[in-house]
Structure formats: C-alpha cells, structure tokens
Enzyme design. Structure first.
Site, PDB file in Angstrom:
ATOM      1  N   HIS A 121     -35.781 -84.865 -39.445  1.00 50.17           N
ATOM      2  CA  HIS A 121     -34.415 -85.332 -39.173  1.00 50.17           C
ATOM      3  C   HIS A 121     -34.014 -85.142 -37.708  1.00 50.17           C
ATOM      4  O   HIS A 121     -32.885 -85.413 -37.328  1.00 50.17           O
ATOM      5  CB  HIS A 121     -33.449 -84.559 -40.079  1.00 50.17           C
ATOM      6  CG  HIS A 121     -32.115 -85.233 -40.296  1.00 50.17           C
ATOM      7  ND1 HIS A 121     -31.989 -86.422 -40.974  1.00 50.17           N
ATOM      8  CD2 HIS A 121     -30.839 -84.890 -39.921  1.00 50.17           C
ATOM      9  CE1 HIS A 121     -30.709 -86.779 -41.014  1.00 50.17           C
ATOM     10  NE2 HIS A 121     -29.986 -85.880 -40.378  1.00 50.17           N
ATOM     11  N   ASP A 158     -38.137 -85.732 -43.833  1.00 48.17           N
ATOM     12  CA  ASP A 158     -36.765 -85.339 -43.494  1.00 48.17           C
ATOM     13  C   ASP A 158     -36.337 -84.200 -44.413  1.00 48.17           C
ATOM     14  O   ASP A 158     -36.383 -84.320 -45.641  1.00 48.17           O
ATOM     15  CB  ASP A 158     -35.854 -86.559 -43.674  1.00 48.17           C
ATOM     16  CG  ASP A 158     -34.484 -86.363 -43.058  1.00 48.17           C
ATOM     17  OD1 ASP A 158     -33.871 -85.296 -43.296  1.00 48.17           O
ATOM     18  OD2 ASP A 158     -34.023 -87.268 -42.350  1.00 48.17           O
ATOM     19  N   SER A 191     -27.785 -90.091 -39.161  1.00 43.04           N
ATOM     20  CA  SER A 191     -27.296 -89.165 -40.174  1.00 43.04           C
ATOM     21  C   SER A 191     -25.828 -89.459 -40.499  1.00 43.04           C
ATOM     22  O   SER A 191     -25.518 -90.581 -40.920  1.00 43.04           O
ATOM     23  CB  SER A 191     -27.524 -87.728 -39.690  1.00 43.04           C
ATOM     24  OG  SER A 191     -27.370 -86.823 -40.754  1.00 43.04           O
TER      25      SER A 191
END
Lengths: 275, 275
Positions: free
Chosen positions: B253, B221, B145
C-alpha cells in the site's frame, strides 16, 4: 543482519537492513534497491551518499532513483550519513554529529569512538554489499551535498573500488568552507594537513580521477557560497580533468533538483558500469 | 493566497500555496506542479487526492508524478486531506479527524463547522485552480487509498467537471468497511442512506462513469480487507463498466507502489485530456 522493511518497487525490491557495525561500534541502517534484472544474475551497483540531516531513507523515498535503476538494471545502495544512537556523541547543530558524519574517520574526542563513516562505507559496508547482495564487482558512486563530497573523496582515494563517479551539488572545497572547516576541525583536529584527503578540489588537483566525472549544480542553490563549485570547476579546467560541471538554471538544493537529474546520473553510471 | 515554497522540478515549478478557505473555515494548504509546457499556454490538469494521515506534501515529494507530468505536459494539483488547525476538531485515531476528511461535507458535530472537503475540492479549490493557474478546462482526477475513494466519488458525481478518472488502491466500498462506516457515521450520522453518495461501488452501480476507468491494486496490500476491491470489480463486471482493475503482484500500500505506476496513470490521463 535484520530486514527492517521490504517493498516492491518498479518490479524490483527496496529493502532496508539493520546491522551491528564493527567500524562504527553501533547499530547501522542502510537500504538496497535491487532491480528486476537482479533475479537473473548479478548487476552493477550505484552507491548514493546522502547529505546533512539525512539518513538512509530520504533519497530512497524522495530521490526517484528506483525507476531509473530498474530501467537500466543496476542496484542502488543508500547508507546512513553517520553513526546513530543514544550513546553516540552528538551536537545541537544540524551540521555536526548525528546526521553529519562527513565521511571521515574521526580522530578526536568525543567523536572517534563511533564516527568512522569513511571506513564504514569503503570497507565494512562495501564488503557486506559484495557478500550479501547479487551484485557484480562494478561499483559507481554518487551523492548529494555532503554526500557528493563523500562520493568524490571516497572515489578519488579508492579508484580500485569504484569505476564511475558523479555528484549532485557537492560540498566541493570543504577545507575553505564553513561546511567543512568546522567539522574537519572537530573530527580531525587542528592540523589542517589531515584535512586535505577529505577535500574534492584538493584531491582532484593532486590525483585527478581515472574516468570522467559528472556534476550537476543548481544555479539558485541557496548554499552556493558553502558548496564552492567554482573551486572544483577551476581545478578541473586547470588539470584538464575529463568531465563536466553542469550549472542547471533555476534549480535549488532540494530533492526536487536531485529528482530532476536522477535519470541522467543513473544512465550515466549505467553506461560506464554495464560493459 | 500566499506562496509557501517554490522549487524548480523537471523544468517546471512545484509551488505550495496557503489560503484562507471559506468552505472549510480555516487556512488550507495545497500544492500545484506546473510543467514546462505551461509557459507556452494553458495545460490540462490532473488532481491527486491523498490518503489517510497525508497532507498536500506526501505525494508531492514521494509520488514521483512531476517527471511524468513534465513529459506529458499536464499540471498536477495536490490538495490537503482535511481541514487543519488548533481550532479544528480532531480525534486521537489516525483515521478520523485531521488527516482523514474522507472527502465528505460533515453534517454532525463537532465536524460540520470545518469538515467540508467535498465542497472544498469540487467548488472552492476547483475555482481557485481554474482562475489562478494556466490550466485548460480539462481536468482529470486520481488518488490513493482514501484519496482514491475521493477521486472516484467526486468524479462520478461531477462528470461535467472531470474528464478522466483513475485510482490507486482506493477504499472502494466504505459503507461496508471499517475504513468508512466509522467515519461516515461520525461525519454524516447514522442514516446510512446519506452514505451511499460517498461509496464508489454504490455510485458505480447506480450511475456508472462516463469514460473508462483505470485502477491499480497491489496483491500484497496490507489493507486489502479494508479496501474491498472485489466489490468494485464485481460491480464493474456486472455493469459492463469500461475500464480495468489491475492486480499488481507483490505490491503493497506504500508510495513505492504509487510511484511504480505513476507513469502509467499520468500517461493514461494525458491521453484522455490532451485531445
């Protein structure tokens, strides 16, 4: 039954459920991992009972079991360690009350209303898993610390329900440890004869275990004095109980220890459950 | 340098260190995993940069990287994601301030005194690792991320320091995302020309990356709109950048996603670092 969360993991699904428990008279949370093989039909299931201060989440996020369960094709169940809630009795100490159910059915106030983790695991949650999950009637059980104690005592008292048994650094002789005497006396009262059925060493001495048993114990475990693996080892040897206690050099009591040997335990259960 | 904790893990050692950082002008914490092979001589090292809200600990406990690093014989470094402390500027939002350094050197108040995560990783911590750990001069870098963004931008700007590059669900085009515009404007000011060197898609378009790149992205996600993998994929294709973006069906995620593909990434880096 309510789904709290669902995450894909190693081709399978890691799901957290919430339900109203009749046994514990409160809302309870548990987690189930279903490996990819469960899409093709029922799979065996390995129960993992957690230790003091943990809930359903710790081993689910930090144990690293899913990878191995996906490889072997077995499901995982992660129950909570105690009843929970504002109306559930608790204690300021980390090792009594919420987070510290010790897998017994409490008979003393203020605990007896909710603290029935033995019945919850063996009967209520066991039935729920059997009825709602695509699992075979092939159950193994393991656990860490207080959960290793839970796994061993529950398996030895219910050999019809569990086929395979292992433990990570279990509280092995709670009737002779400060991790045990305090809680058994609070939950069950002062009559120590009622404690024996919650002591792995005493149960093993009396009944043995129908299969072999795998126990891992770190040599640098900061709680060795409380766990008392030597009592269990002594009884295993005297009784000629099939199995092994492996002393793992340098490992402590943390999830780094559990994670390191998770693959061995999952494979070991899979060998005995996938028959 | 102070050792905060040390745990045996997969035959190696997971250590957390605290030190006084000149670059960030505060105390910083980082974690290093040394595999068992490090006892026999220096090993390559894989950097893992974490995402928003994380510190050095999340991936260390929930990523499941140690097992694979021990198998491959590479070390792991887990830095924090921002400066920390009572005297360090912060914001109430989870995506600005502490826990959200975005791997830039801030030039605006109140951030510029401490928020120098780019220099901290590339220079200060890089030197500390090289000087104090038994590692080879073979570094790979990955992240998740915001940390995937950090890994890609840092590697592309420092190809002399990093040999291999991968990312998990990176923030791929922050100059065009609410995960980016807000932070780059706060840390670097309104002149958007200064932002480009912190955008993987723009850096790739201009410089490319010297090797191949591995990116995993879950199709479910919950932050897809903010991550913008399509911008990166488009630029990779246009530039004929060697590498692959793998869209992983059903993954979200979370660390369950990271954990699932940790083995692939560690092996992928090991193939490129162990030469």
């Amino acid at each position: 039954m309510e789904v709290v969360s669902q995450n894909r993991s190693f081709g399978g699904e890691q799901v957290v459920y919430k339900h109203s428990s009749n046994t514990c008279a409160c809302e309870m949370t548990y987690a189930v991992y279903q490996p990819p093989q469960a899409k093709d039909g029922p799979v065996p299931v390995l129960w993992y009972l957690s230790g003091l201060t943990c809930n359903h989440e710790n081993a689910m996020t930090k144990g690293g079991f899913q990878e191995h369960a996906a490889r072997e094709g077995i499901a995982l169940v992660f129950p909570d360690t105690s009843p929970r809630g504002e109306n559930v009795a608790d204690d300021e100490a980390y090792d009594l009350g919420q987070g510290a159910g010790f897998y017994v059915n409490a008979t003393c106030d203020p605990w007896r209303q909710h603290y029935r983790m033995y019945d919850y695991i063996v009967n209520e949650l066991y039935s729920i898993i059997a009825e709602t999950q695509p699992v075979q009637d092939r159950h193994g059980i393991t656990g860490h610390s207080m959960g290793g104690h839970g796994a061993m005592t529950i398996a030895m008292r219910n050999p019809d329900k569990f086929e395979s048994l292992s433990a990570f650094a279990p509280i092995a002789n709670p009737t002779r440890s400060d991790w045990g005497r305090k809680q058994l006396s609070a939950y069950l009262g002062d009559d120590e004869s009622t404690w024996a059925q919650h002591d792995s060493t005493l149960l093993l001495e009396e009944h043995g275990w129908k299969g072999d048993v795998l126990i891992d114990q770190g040599s640098s475990d900061q709680f060795l004095d409380l766990l008392k693996p030597e009592a269990l080892a002594d009884t295993m040897a005297k009784r000629r109980q099939p199995g092994q206690i492996r002393i793992q050099p340098g490992y402590d009591h943390s999830y780094f220890f559990v994670q390191t040997f998770a693959a061995d335990h999952v494979s070991w259960h899979a060998e005995r459950l996938l028959q």
